[in-house]
Design an enzyme around this catalytic site. Structure first.
Site, PDB file in Angstrom:
ATOM      1  CG  ASP A  79      -1.796  -1.275   1.157  1.00 19.85           C
ATOM      2  OD1 ASP A  79      -2.826  -0.699   0.879  1.00 19.85           O
ATOM      3  OD2 ASP A  79      -1.709  -2.216   1.639  1.00 19.85           O
ATOM      4  N   GLY A  80       0.266   2.610  -0.626  1.00 17.75           N
ATOM      5  CA  GLY A  80       1.107   3.814  -0.198  1.00 17.75           C
ATOM      6  C   GLY A  80       1.467   4.662  -1.619  1.00 17.75           C
ATOM      7  N   GLY A  90      -0.407   5.298  -4.532  1.00 19.62           N
ATOM      8  CA  GLY A  90      -1.000   6.845  -4.736  1.00 19.62           C
ATOM      9  C   GLY A  90      -0.483   7.749  -3.899  1.00 19.62           C
ATOM     10  NE  ARG A  91      -1.978   6.201   1.461  1.00 18.26           N
ATOM     11  CZ  ARG A  91      -2.182   4.670   2.118  1.00 18.26           C
ATOM     12  NH1 ARG A  91      -1.314   5.143   3.511  1.00 18.26           N
ATOM     13  NH2 ARG A  91      -1.822   3.926   1.672  1.00 18.26           N
ATOM     14  CD1 TRP A  92       6.909   6.901  -2.156  1.00 17.38           C
ATOM     15  CD2 TRP A  92       6.717   7.289  -4.479  1.00 17.38           C
ATOM     16  NE1 TRP A  92       7.951   7.287  -2.826  1.00 17.38           N
ATOM     17  CE2 TRP A  92       8.069   7.546  -3.692  1.00 17.38           C
ATOM     18  CE3 TRP A  92       5.822   7.460  -5.962  1.00 17.38           C
ATOM     19  CZ2 TRP A  92       9.192   7.792  -5.025  1.00 17.38           C
ATOM     20  CZ3 TRP A  92       7.468   7.369  -6.408  1.00 17.38           C
ATOM     21  CH2 TRP A  92       8.589   7.581  -6.669  1.00 17.38           C
ATOM     22  CG  HIS A 110       0.492   2.434  -9.477  1.00 19.01           C
ATOM     23  ND1 HIS A 110       0.524   1.398  -8.535  1.00 19.01           N
ATOM     24  CD2 HIS A 110      -0.185   2.672 -10.237  1.00 19.01           C
ATOM     25  CE1 HIS A 110      -0.895   1.676  -8.590  1.00 19.01           C
ATOM     26  NE2 HIS A 110      -1.351   2.443  -8.837  1.00 19.01           N
ATOM     27  CG  ASN A 129      -6.561  -3.551  -6.176  1.00 18.68           C
ATOM     28  OD1 ASN A 129      -5.807  -4.126  -5.704  1.00 18.68           O
ATOM     29  ND2 ASN A 129      -7.394  -2.117  -5.351  1.00 18.68           N
ATOM     30  CD1 TRP A 130     -11.031  -7.382 -10.431  1.00 15.99           C
ATOM     31  CD2 TRP A 130     -10.665  -5.915 -12.600  1.00 15.99           C
ATOM     32  NE1 TRP A 130     -10.149  -7.569 -11.499  1.00 15.99           N
ATOM     33  CE2 TRP A 130      -9.130  -7.094 -12.835  1.00 15.99           C
ATOM     34  CE3 TRP A 130      -9.803  -5.173 -12.997  1.00 15.99           C
ATOM     35  CZ2 TRP A 130      -8.940  -8.455 -13.661  1.00 15.99           C
ATOM     36  CZ3 TRP A 130      -8.939  -5.452 -14.802  1.00 15.99           C
ATOM     37  CH2 TRP A 130      -8.330  -7.353 -14.378  1.00 15.99           C
ATOM     38  NE  ARG A 172      -6.576   0.976  -6.609  1.00 14.88           N
ATOM     39  CZ  ARG A 172      -4.853   0.692  -6.184  1.00 14.88           C
ATOM     40  NH1 ARG A 172      -4.226   0.684  -6.805  1.00 14.88           N
ATOM     41  NH2 ARG A 172      -5.582   0.062  -4.362  1.00 14.88           N
ATOM     42  CB  SER A 226      -7.329  -5.116   2.428  1.00 15.76           C
ATOM     43  OG  SER A 226      -8.226  -4.173   2.932  1.00 15.76           O
TER      44      SER A 226
END
Lengths: 501, 229
Positions: free
Chosen positions: B2-3, B5-7, B19, B50-51, B53, B175
Site C-alpha cells: 500500500d501507499g 498513490g500517496r507516495w 506504481h 482494485n478493478w 479503480r 482487505s
C-alpha cells in the site's frame, strides 16, 4: 526422408525373370540381419543426408515424381511418414524372413494402389519394375556417395557386398532383381544413363528441395514451441537444400537447371564430414529408429518411454515458456490464442489438419487413401481387411466428391468444403466408421478392448470412453469417429492418428 | 503493497509513477526474503476490488505488471524461486498477461528455493467460495468436511498458514487477503509507504515478528521466563 513406400517393384509380370542372369537364390542369412552392411550404414548419422539426396534423385524420376506428388503425405505429415519408412526398412532388412515376406507383401499391396497419370497425362505406376529398381538404385548410390563425400570411400569388396544387399532387398520385394544390373561394375553405367537420360526437374523434386525444408512442420512433440522451431528451420532448411543440391550428380544439376552456389561444394563436403564425425560417439547414442519413433510420437501417447517423454515434454514446455518470456514484446497486442483450445475447429483448420493429407490444398482420393494407408499400417492389416478398409474410404471419397465438388474439377478445395460443411456425415462416412471398428476389433468379439485400442491409437484406453465392461462399444466408437470427422471436434485419439505431422 | 498513490501524491506525481516506483521495492523485498531464509513469500499485487479503480490506471497496471514479470523472469528462475499467481480468473485480465503468468509458473514450477505467490486479481472470500464449490463438485460427504479437507480444496492448497502479514503505509485492515490462511497470522503495520519500503524495513519486520509470542490461543510454553532462542 527415405521413401520406402515407393520403393521396390512387385514384379508381377513373368517376363522379366528370364532376363536375370544374377543369383536367384539369395543367401538371405548373410545379406539381411544385424551383420549386414546396411545395418552399419543405418546407424550412420550421414545416412540422414544421404536419404534426402536419394529421395531427391528418386523424385527426379518422372514416374516416381508423379506418384509422390499425387500420393505422398510427406509435405503435410513428414514425421509420421519418416517413422513408417524407417519401420519398414527395419522389417525388410531384419533377420526374420517371415517378417520380411509380410512387409514385402504389404508394400506391394500399397504400391499397387499408386497408379495414375501426371500433369502431362503420362501414366505412372508404382509397381513398374524399372521404377522400383531405380528407387533401390538411388538408395545404394547415395550410400556409396555418402562415404565418398565423407572422405572414406568404400573398398570394392564392401561396395559389392552392399550392392548385393540392396539387390536382395529388391528381390525380396519383387521376387527378382532383374532390373538392377547384376554387378556393381555394370551398375554405374546404368545409373549414369538414367541420370543423363531419364531424370527431369519434376515438381516432386522441387517440392522436396525448396518447399519441404522451408515449411517442415514441427514434430508433434515440439508443437508447443512454434517460434523456436521456425527459427531453427529458417537456418537449417536452406542449408539442407544447398547441401543436397551440391551433392547431386553434376550432369543432372546441369540438365535440371539447378543453381551452382559459390562455396556450396565445400559446404556440402564439410557437412558430410562433420556429420560423419558423430560416428565416434559411443554406441547407442544414435539410433535412427529410436529418433524416428520419437519424432513421430504424440505428446501423451502411450509408450514405454512415456515417462521420459513426459519429462522431456515438461522441459520443452519450460524452454518454450522461457523463450516466450524473453522474446521482445511485439508492438501490437498478440492475437488471442484462446481459439486454439476450442473443442471444435473451423472448417479451414479441419481441412488443412485432417482432410488434406498430401498438403496440396485440395482433397482428392490420395488424401483419403493416405488415411486408409495409415490405419492399415498401424493395425498391420492383411487381406481382405485392408481392401475392405480402402473400399470404405473410396466410397466415402465418392460421397464427398458428389456432395462437395461444386466446380466439377474432380477434387474438393478448401472453399468448396467450407461452404458445404454441414452435409458431411453421409452414409458412406458412417460405413467408414463401421469398417474401421471391424478391422480394429481384431478378435471379432464386437468390442474394442484396451489392446486393440492401443494398436490403432498408440495410447492407453481412457476409462471415460469405455462402457461398463471396460471396452469400447461399436456405437460409441462410431459416434466418436463421426464427431471427429463431421463435427470437427478435437480428439486426443484421432488427432494424433490423422493430423499430427 | 500500500501507499503507491500517496507516495506519488506527496511528490506531486501522477499515481502511475507510484506504481512504477513500487517495482524496485518488489525486487528488493523478494531478494531480502530469500536471503533471510523465508520459504514462502506472498505479495498482494491486485485485489478483486482494485478493478473499481479508474480504467486508465488499471490498464497501466496491467502493462506495468507484464513488463515487470517479463523483465525479472530469468532472475527469478535463476535464483531458484518458484513463482505462482493466485487468482487471475477475471476475463478482464489481458490474455498476453495471463499467458506470461502461465509461462512464468511453468518455467519455475520445478524450483525448490522460495515459493513466491503473487496475489493478482485475488480475493480471500472468492478463494473460500472456490474451495466450497470444489468440495461440492467432488461430492465430498458432509461429515468428511473438516478444516484440513476444506483447506485442501483452496487454490494452491500446499500454501501453509501465513505466519506474518506486513501491511505498509499504516493501513490496518485485512482487505480480503488470503482470509483462510491468515487465521493465526501476526500482523505488522509499518508506517512507511510501499515505494519507500526496503530490505532493511523488511528485516526489521522479521525481527519484530521473532520477538512476538505466538500462542495460537493456548499458553506460551516459554512463559516461565526462559528467553526465546
Amino acid at each position: 526422408m527415405t521413401d520406402a513406400h515407393s520403393n521396390g517393384p512387385a514384379d508381377t509380370g513373368a517376363g522379366h525373370r528370364d532376363r536375370d542372369p544374377g543369383p536367384t537364390a539369395y543367401d538371405e542369412a548373410s545379406l539381411f540381419g544385424p551383420g549386414s552392411r546396411f545395418h552399419a550404414f543405418f546407424q550412420d548419422p550421414r545416412w540422414a543426408l544421404a536419404m534426402v539426396r536419394a529421395t531427391v534423385l528418386e523424385a527426379a524420376h518422372p514416374q516416381v515424381g508423379a506418384a509422390l506428388a499425387d500420393n505422398s503425405t510427406f509435405v503435410a505429415h513428414p514425421w509420421r511418414r519418416l517413422r513408417n519408412t524407417v519401420v519398414s526398412l527395419q522389417r525388410m532388412f531384419g533377420a526374420d524372413a517371415d517378417v520380411r515376406r509380410r512387409e514385402a507383401a504389404r508394400l506391394n499391396r500399397l504400391h499397387a494402389r499408386l497408379k495414375g497419370a501426371d500433369a502431362h497425362e503420362r501414366p505412372y505406376d508404382a509397381m513398374d519394375p524399372g521404377v522400383r529398381a531405380w528407387v533401390v538404385a538411388t538408395l545404394f548410390e547415395s550410400s556409396v556417395t555418402m562415404c565418398r563425400l565423407g572422405g572414406q570411400p568404400l573398398e570394392q569388396g564392401v561396395m559389392e557386398q552392399l550392392y548385393a544387399e540392396f539387390r536382395a532387398y529388391l528381390a525380396a520385394l519383387a521376387g527378382d532383381a532383374g532390373h538392377l544390373p547384376p554387378t556393381v561394375q555394370e551398375f554405374w553405367p546404368y545409373f549414369d544413363r538414367v541420370v543423363e537420360e531419364e531424370l527431369e526437374n519434376t515438381e516432386a523434386m522441387r517440392i522436396i528441395l525448396y518447399r519441404l525444408f522451408d515449411h517442415l512442420p514441427a514434430p508433434p512433440l515440439l508443437h508447443g514451441l512454434p517460434a523456436m522451431w521456425a527459427a531453427g528451420r529458417a537456418v537449417a532448411g536452406p542449408l539442407v537444400g544447398v547441401i543436397t543440391v551440391a551433392s547431386l550428380p553434376e550432369p543432372f544439376r546441369r540438365r535440371a537447371g539447378l543453381p551452382e552456389m559459390p562455396g556450396a561444394q565445400t559446404l556440402m563436403q564439410s557437412a558430410y564430414l562433420a556429420v560423419g564425425l558423430a560416428r565416434f560417439l559411443p554406441d547407442g547414442w544414435l539410433q535412427p529408429e529410436g529418433i524416428a519413433r520419437l519424432l513421430a510420437l504424440s505428446p501423451g501417447a502411450d509408450d514405454p518411454r512415456a515417462r521420459t517423454i513426459g519429462a522431456l515434454g515438461d522441459r520443452m514446455k519450460r524452454a518454450g515458456a522461457l523463450v516466450r518470456l524473453l522474446a521482445p514484446l511485439p508492438p501490437e497486442p498478440e492475437p488471442d490464442p484462446a481459439g486454439d483450445t476450442d473443442a471444435r475447429r473451423s472448417a479451414e483448420e479441419f481441412f488443412t489438419a485432417v482432410l488434406d493429407q498430401t498438403g496440396d490444398g485440395y482433397v482428392d482420393w490420395p488424401d483419403l487413401a493416405a488415411m486408409a494407408r495409415e490405419v492399415a499400417g498401424r493395425l498391420d492389416l492383411d487381406e481382405p481387411d485392408e481392401t475392405r478398409l480402402y473400399d470404405a474410404f473410396a466410397a466415402w471419397w465418392r460421397e464427398l466428391q458428389g456432395a462437395l465438388d461444386a466446380d466439377g474439377d474432380g477434387r474438393v478445395s478448401a472453399r468448396e468444403y467450407a461452404e458445404a460443411v454441414p452435409s458431411l456425415a453421409g452414409p458412406a462416412l458412417i460405413r467408414v466408421a463401421e469398417v474401421l471398428f471391424d478391422v480394429t476389433d481384431a478378435d471379432g468379439d464386437r468390442r474394442v478392448d484396451a489392446e486393440e485400442y492401443r494398436a490403432l491409437f498408440r495410447r492407453a484406453f481412457r476409462r471415460d470412453m469405455a462402457g461398463t465392461d471396460g471396452t469400447y462399444s461399436r456405437a460409441a466408437f462410431v459416434r466418436d469417429f463421426l464427431s471427429f470427422m463431421s463435427g470437427r471436434e478435437r480428439s486426443t485419439a484421432y488427432d494424433p492418428l490423422f493430423s499430427d505431422a | 503493497m500500500d501507499g503507491n498513490g500517496r507516495w506519488a501524491a506527496r511528490r506531486s506525481l501522477p499515481r502511475t509513477s507510484g506504481h512504477r516506483a513500487a517495482e524496485t521495492t518488489v525486487i528488493d523485498v523478494i531478494e531480502a526474503a530469500r536471503t533471510a531464509g523465508v520459504k514462502w513469500l506472498s505479495l498482494y499485487a491486485f485485489s478483486t476490488e482494485n478493478w473499481q479503480r479508474p480504467g486508465a490506471e488499471v490498464d497501466f497496471l496491467m502493462r506495468l505488471v507484464r513488463r515487470v514479470v517479463r523483465k525479472h523472469a530469468p532472475m527469478l528462475h535463476l535464483r531458484g524461486i518458484r513463482c505462482r499467481f493466485l487468482g487471475v480468473t477475471d476475463p478482464r485480465i489481458p490474455p498476453p498477461l495471463a499467458r506470461d503468468f502461465a509461462d512464468l509458473m511453468t518455467l519455475t514450477a520445478e524450483n525448490r528455493g522460495m515459493t513466491l505467490t503473487v496475489a493478482f486479481d485475488h480475493g480471500g472470500r472468492s478463494d473460500i467460495v472456490a474451495a466450497a464449490r470444489s468440495l461440492i463438485r467432488n461430492g465430498v460427504p458432509t461429515e468428511a468436511v473438516d478444516e484440513r479437507s476444506f483447506a485442501a480444496h483452496l487454490p494452491f492448497a500446499d500454501t501453509p498458514d501465513v505466519d506474518l502479514v506486513i501491511r505498509t503505509s499504516g493501513e490496518q485492515r485485512i482487505s480480503n487477503f488470503m482470509l483462510w490462511q491468515v487465521a493465526y497470522a501476526e500482523w505488522i503495520f509499518p508506517p512507511v509507504l510501499w515505494p519507500d519500503f526496503r530490505a532493511a524495513h523488511f528485516l526489521e519486520c522479521l525481527h519484530a515478528y521473532q520477538q512476538r509470542d505466538r500462542r495460537f490461543g493456548g499458553v506460551n510454553p516459554n512463559a516461565n521466563g526462559e528467553r526465546r532462542p
